[in-house]
Design a protein around this motif. Structure first.
Motif, PDB file in Angstrom:
ATOM      1  N   UNK A  59     -28.931 103.340 -62.030  1.00  0.00           N
ATOM      2  CA  UNK A  59     -29.853 102.260 -61.664  1.00  0.00           C
ATOM      3  C   UNK A  59     -30.581 101.663 -62.859  1.00  0.00           C
ATOM      4  N   UNK A  60     -30.956 102.490 -63.824  1.00  0.00           N
ATOM      5  CA  UNK A  60     -31.851 102.033 -64.892  1.00  0.00           C
ATOM      6  C   UNK A  60     -31.213 101.074 -65.888  1.00  0.00           C
ATOM      7  N   UNK A  61     -29.913 100.866 -65.843  1.00  0.00           N
ATOM      8  CA  UNK A  61     -29.299  99.834 -66.689  1.00  0.00           C
ATOM      9  C   UNK A  61     -28.801  98.657 -65.860  1.00  0.00           C
ATOM     10  N   UNK A  62     -29.096  98.666 -64.571  1.00  0.00           N
ATOM     11  CA  UNK A  62     -28.547  97.634 -63.678  1.00  0.00           C
ATOM     12  C   UNK A  62     -29.661  96.913 -62.919  1.00  0.00           C
ATOM     13  N   UNK A 251     -28.813  97.897 -52.342  1.00  0.00           N
ATOM     14  CA  UNK A 251     -27.996  97.395 -53.450  1.00  0.00           C
ATOM     15  C   UNK A 251     -28.543  96.074 -53.966  1.00  0.00           C
ATOM     16  N   UNK A 252     -28.620  95.971 -55.270  1.00  0.00           N
ATOM     17  CA  UNK A 252     -29.015  94.725 -55.915  1.00  0.00           C
ATOM     18  C   UNK A 252     -27.949  94.297 -56.902  1.00  0.00           C
ATOM     19  N   UNK A 292     -29.864  90.553 -55.218  1.00  0.00           N
ATOM     20  CA  UNK A 292     -29.714  90.653 -53.769  1.00  0.00           C
ATOM     21  C   UNK A 292     -30.465  91.886 -53.280  1.00  0.00           C
ATOM     22  N   UNK A 293     -30.626  91.990 -51.988  1.00  0.00           N
ATOM     23  CA  UNK A 293     -31.214  93.174 -51.349  1.00  0.00           C
ATOM     24  C   UNK A 293     -30.346  93.498 -50.143  1.00  0.00           C
ATOM     25  N   UNK A 294     -29.392  94.407 -50.313  1.00  0.00           N
ATOM     26  CA  UNK A 294     -28.424  94.702 -49.268  1.00  0.00           C
ATOM     27  C   UNK A 294     -28.464  96.194 -48.945  1.00  0.00           C
ATOM     28  N   UNK A 295     -28.653  96.573 -47.687  1.00  0.00           N
ATOM     29  CA  UNK A 295     -28.592  98.000 -47.335  1.00  0.00           C
ATOM     30  C   UNK A 295     -27.254  98.587 -47.779  1.00  0.00           C
ATOM     31  N   UNK A 296     -27.298  99.780 -48.346  1.00  0.00           N
ATOM     32  CA  UNK A 296     -26.081 100.358 -48.927  1.00  0.00           C
ATOM     33  C   UNK A 296     -25.850 101.739 -48.350  1.00  0.00           C
ATOM     34  N   UNK A 297     -24.632 101.954 -47.866  1.00  0.00           N
ATOM     35  CA  UNK A 297     -24.289 103.229 -47.229  1.00  0.00           C
ATOM     36  C   UNK A 297     -23.290 104.035 -48.049  1.00  0.00           C
ATOM     37  N   UNK A 326     -20.131  77.488 -59.965  1.00  0.00           N
ATOM     38  CA  UNK A 326     -19.081  78.030 -59.109  1.00  0.00           C
ATOM     39  C   UNK A 326     -18.690  79.404 -59.639  1.00  0.00           C
ATOM     40  N   UNK A 327     -17.841  80.062 -58.913  1.00  0.00           N
ATOM     41  CA  UNK A 327     -17.444  81.416 -59.309  1.00  0.00           C
ATOM     42  C   UNK A 327     -16.740  81.431 -60.658  1.00  0.00           C
ATOM     43  N   UNK A 328     -16.120  80.325 -61.034  1.00  0.00           N
ATOM     44  CA  UNK A 328     -15.421  80.278 -62.319  1.00  0.00           C
ATOM     45  C   UNK A 328     -16.388  80.327 -63.507  1.00  0.00           C
ATOM     46  N   UNK A 329     -17.673  80.067 -63.257  1.00  0.00           N
ATOM     47  CA  UNK A 329     -18.664  80.129 -64.332  1.00  0.00           C
ATOM     48  C   UNK A 329     -19.098  81.556 -64.654  1.00  0.00           C
ATOM     49  N   UNK A 330     -18.797  82.498 -63.790  1.00  0.00           N
ATOM     50  CA  UNK A 330     -19.281  83.871 -63.957  1.00  0.00           C
ATOM     51  C   UNK A 330     -18.525  84.557 -65.089  1.00  0.00           C
ATOM     52  N   UNK A 331     -19.253  85.067 -66.068  1.00  0.00           N
ATOM     53  CA  UNK A 331     -18.633  85.789 -67.181  1.00  0.00           C
ATOM     54  C   UNK A 331     -18.804  87.300 -67.028  1.00  0.00           C
ATOM     55  N   UNK A 332     -19.722  87.715 -66.177  1.00  0.00           N
ATOM     56  CA  UNK A 332     -19.953  89.152 -65.975  1.00  0.00           C
ATOM     57  C   UNK A 332     -20.734  89.315 -64.688  1.00  0.00           C
ATOM     58  N   UNK A 333     -20.577  90.436 -64.043  1.00  0.00           N
ATOM     59  CA  UNK A 333     -21.340  90.756 -62.836  1.00  0.00           C
ATOM     60  C   UNK A 333     -21.571  92.258 -62.791  1.00  0.00           C
ATOM     61  N   UNK A 334     -22.690  92.657 -62.235  1.00  0.00           N
ATOM     62  CA  UNK A 334     -22.949  94.086 -62.094  1.00  0.00           C
ATOM     63  C   UNK A 334     -23.840  94.326 -60.885  1.00  0.00           C
ATOM     64  N   UNK A 335     -23.777  95.550 -60.391  1.00  0.00           N
ATOM     65  CA  UNK A 335     -24.527  95.921 -59.200  1.00  0.00           C
ATOM     66  C   UNK A 335     -25.112  97.309 -59.399  1.00  0.00           C
ATOM     67  N   UNK A 336     -26.296  97.516 -58.861  1.00  0.00           N
ATOM     68  CA  UNK A 336     -26.944  98.818 -58.942  1.00  0.00           C
ATOM     69  C   UNK A 336     -27.552  99.188 -57.607  1.00  0.00           C
ATOM     70  N   UNK A 337     -27.795 100.472 -57.438  1.00  0.00           N
ATOM     71  CA  UNK A 337     -28.397 100.966 -56.201  1.00  0.00           C
ATOM     72  C   UNK A 337     -29.831 101.382 -56.494  1.00  0.00           C
ATOM     73  N   UNK A 338     -30.761 100.801 -55.770  1.00  0.00           N
ATOM     74  CA  UNK A 338     -32.163 101.152 -55.929  1.00  0.00           C
ATOM     75  C   UNK A 338     -32.514 102.240 -54.906  1.00  0.00           C
TER      76      UNK A 338
END
Length: 518
Positions: A59-62, A251-252, A292-297, A326-338
């Motif tokens: 979590x601490x790097x995401x 999840x964020x 984002x704020x998404x419940x994560x199971x 648009x999605x083509x502009x994305x160069x990186x993506x990441x997700x973490x669990x809080x």
């Protein structure tokens, strides 16, 4: 194949000598765990910290990479948390001005969402609740004339601008671990706590190295479980112990795209669901969009960005800005669990970001488990944790971290710009972008990294961008980096600026150094 944990592979630490017994064993190498280890070591305790992966790998790097009070938490009446976070914002800014710096946030007003009077009230509280000293206060912008409004769609006419701070989250964790080590703590990345049980008035803790497979047994007078999303998994490894506390995994996710505006300001936009989305400058020519704020199971190790989250974030940005992403502009993506403390709130965004302790005193050896928390309040959390354990350590030193610099942060008057100018004078051969990079990541410790170098050639192999061999060697020798990703993704963000060929070249160089060392 799981490394053998037979008796032959276990290195037992004798408890025949007092010097072999730890005061405190901390499980978890995120910001809370390293913060607690640092605080405890600075009070005179003997400390060991284990982390099953790399430091800050979870979590601490995401995070959203902000030291902030949490403006939206005011809507949920989290006044104590916001006040504590606002006070900590300035404490941390003083302690690490190289990795934490002020940032102005522009909040375009949408009449369809929160009314202007409510936002003004929230910002008034935000300006005054925490005794703001260094950061400038709120102002109102006319987006039709203000330069910050040139990228905003023309039907948005008003905005509010306020202050918070940016932080390099992964480096914050590493610097806490470094300070803990320099005060006597032992730091064990990629080492898993496989079991823990009380034996008399001590904890018997088995630690297994993920590198060698060897298991060692350590004994400690107290145990701290700061494993974040894995806190309940660790509880499950403790013989004869159950907790009534629960965490709620949320999840964020974040997207990284090329920066599409001029100026150092960040933006904060309201979405139609009342959530707010940050669009922050990132790594000079990029920007970070989230969260984002998404419940994560699922399991925290397998968290990833979903397509729905991509669509959600892009839609929120495109609602306000002239340039449509648009999605083509994305160069990186990441997700973490809080790992939020479960307060039974129905809305994930309303779940408290406060922290809760569970102190088990059923035996003479205590166990303290940490639930929840946020990066901004890690130092205060650590201080409170030690206050909870103080009855077991009557000779414990006083609170000390509020006025102490983190490694590299001992910059006169916490004035980074003056420090950066001094770097130009002492190292005139450094190109400005490289001097900026080294100053920002290492502060006053950049001098140790550079050593006797007086030319670029002295820095060794150039891997691309601002990345040279001298930095990689420094991180491997001083900051527990053992894999290419440790360096490219956490201790630095060079991975965002290298081509695939350059990255592969570094990975091969790194693998060669590790093989030679082994």
């Amino acid at each position: 194949m799981t490394p053998s944990t037979s008796a032959a592979s276990i290195q037992k630490t004798s408890i025949g000598s007092e010097s072999d017994i730890l005061d405190l064993c901390v499980i978890g190498g995120g910001v809370n765990g390293t913060g607690i280890a640092r605080d405890a070591a600075g009070r005179g305790l003997s400390v060991a910290l284990c982390e099953k992966d790399d430091l800050a790998q979870g979590t601490s790097s995401r995070s959203g990479k902000l030291v902030h009070g949490g403006l939206r938490y005011l809507e949920y009446y989290e006044f104590r948390l916001v006040r504590e976070a606002l006070i900590e914002r300035e404490v941390l800014l003083e302690s690490a001005p190289h990795i934490i710096w002020p940032m102005r946030f522009v909040l375009p007003h949408s009449p369809q969402d929160r009314p202007a009077w409510l936002i003004r009230l929230g910002l008034f509280l935000y300006d005054h609740l925490g005794g703001r000293k260094r950061l400038p206060g709120t102002r109102t912008l006319d987006l039709r004339t203000a330069p910050e409004g040139t990228v905003i769609q023309e039907h948005y006419r008003k905005a509010f601008e306020y202050s918070d701070c940016w932080v390099d989250d992964a480096r914050l964790v590493v610097l806490n671990a470094l300070d803990a080590q320099e005060r006597g703590a032992r730091i064990y990345p990629r080492t898993t706590c496989t079991s823990a049980r009380r034996e008399g008035d001590l904890w018997r803790i088995e630690l297994q190295s993920g590198t060698t497979g060897q298991t060692q047994v350590r004994y400690a007078r107290a145990l701290v479980n700061a494993a974040g999303p894995w806190v309940q998994e660790v509880i499950g490894k403790v013989t004869g112990f159950n907790s009534t506390r629960n965490i709620r995994l949320v999840k964020g996710s974040h997207l990284v795209v090329p920066k599409f505006w001029d100026g150092p300001q960040a933006y904060l936009v309201q979405n139609t669901d009342k959530r707010v989305i940050f669009i922050n400058p990132y790594e000079d020519n990029l920007c970070l969009i989230g969260t984002t704020d998404v419940p994560y199971e699922g399991t925290a190790d397998e968290v990833a960005v979903d397509q729905d989250e991509v669509d959600y974030l892009l839609k929120a940005v495109n609602r306000y800005f002239r340039q449509q992403l648009s999605e083509t502009d994305i160069v990186h993506r990441f997700s973490g669990v809080r790992p939020l403390y479960d307060d039974a709130a129905e809305n994930p965004s309303a779940v408290t970001r406060d922290y809760v302790f569970d102190l088990d005193e059923s035996g003479t050896a205590p166990m303290l488990s940490v639930f929840g928390g946020k990066i901004t309040t890690f130092r205060k959390l650590a201080e409170h944790a030690m206050q909870k354990l103080q009855p077991y350590f009557p000779d414990l030193g006083p609170d000390w971290t509020a006025g102490a610099s983190l490694p590299g942060g001992d910059i006169a008057n916490a004035d980074f710009e003056e420090f950066r100018k001094s770097v130009t004078l002492t190292h005139p051969w450094l190109p400005a972008p490289l001097a900026d990079h080294l100053s920002r990541l290492y502060g006053t410790r950049m001098h140790a990294l550079l050593g006797r170098a007086s030319t670029l050639a002295d820095l060794g192999k150039h891997f691309g961008g601002q990345f040279y061999e001298a930095e990689a060697r420094y991180l491997m020798n001083n900051e527990w980096a053992t894999r290419a990703e440790d360096i490219l993704e956490r201790r630095t963000k060079h991975g965002l600026h290298l081509t695939q060929i350059q990255r592969q070249s570094f990975e091969e160089w790194c693998a060669g150094k590790i093989a030679k060392a082994g």
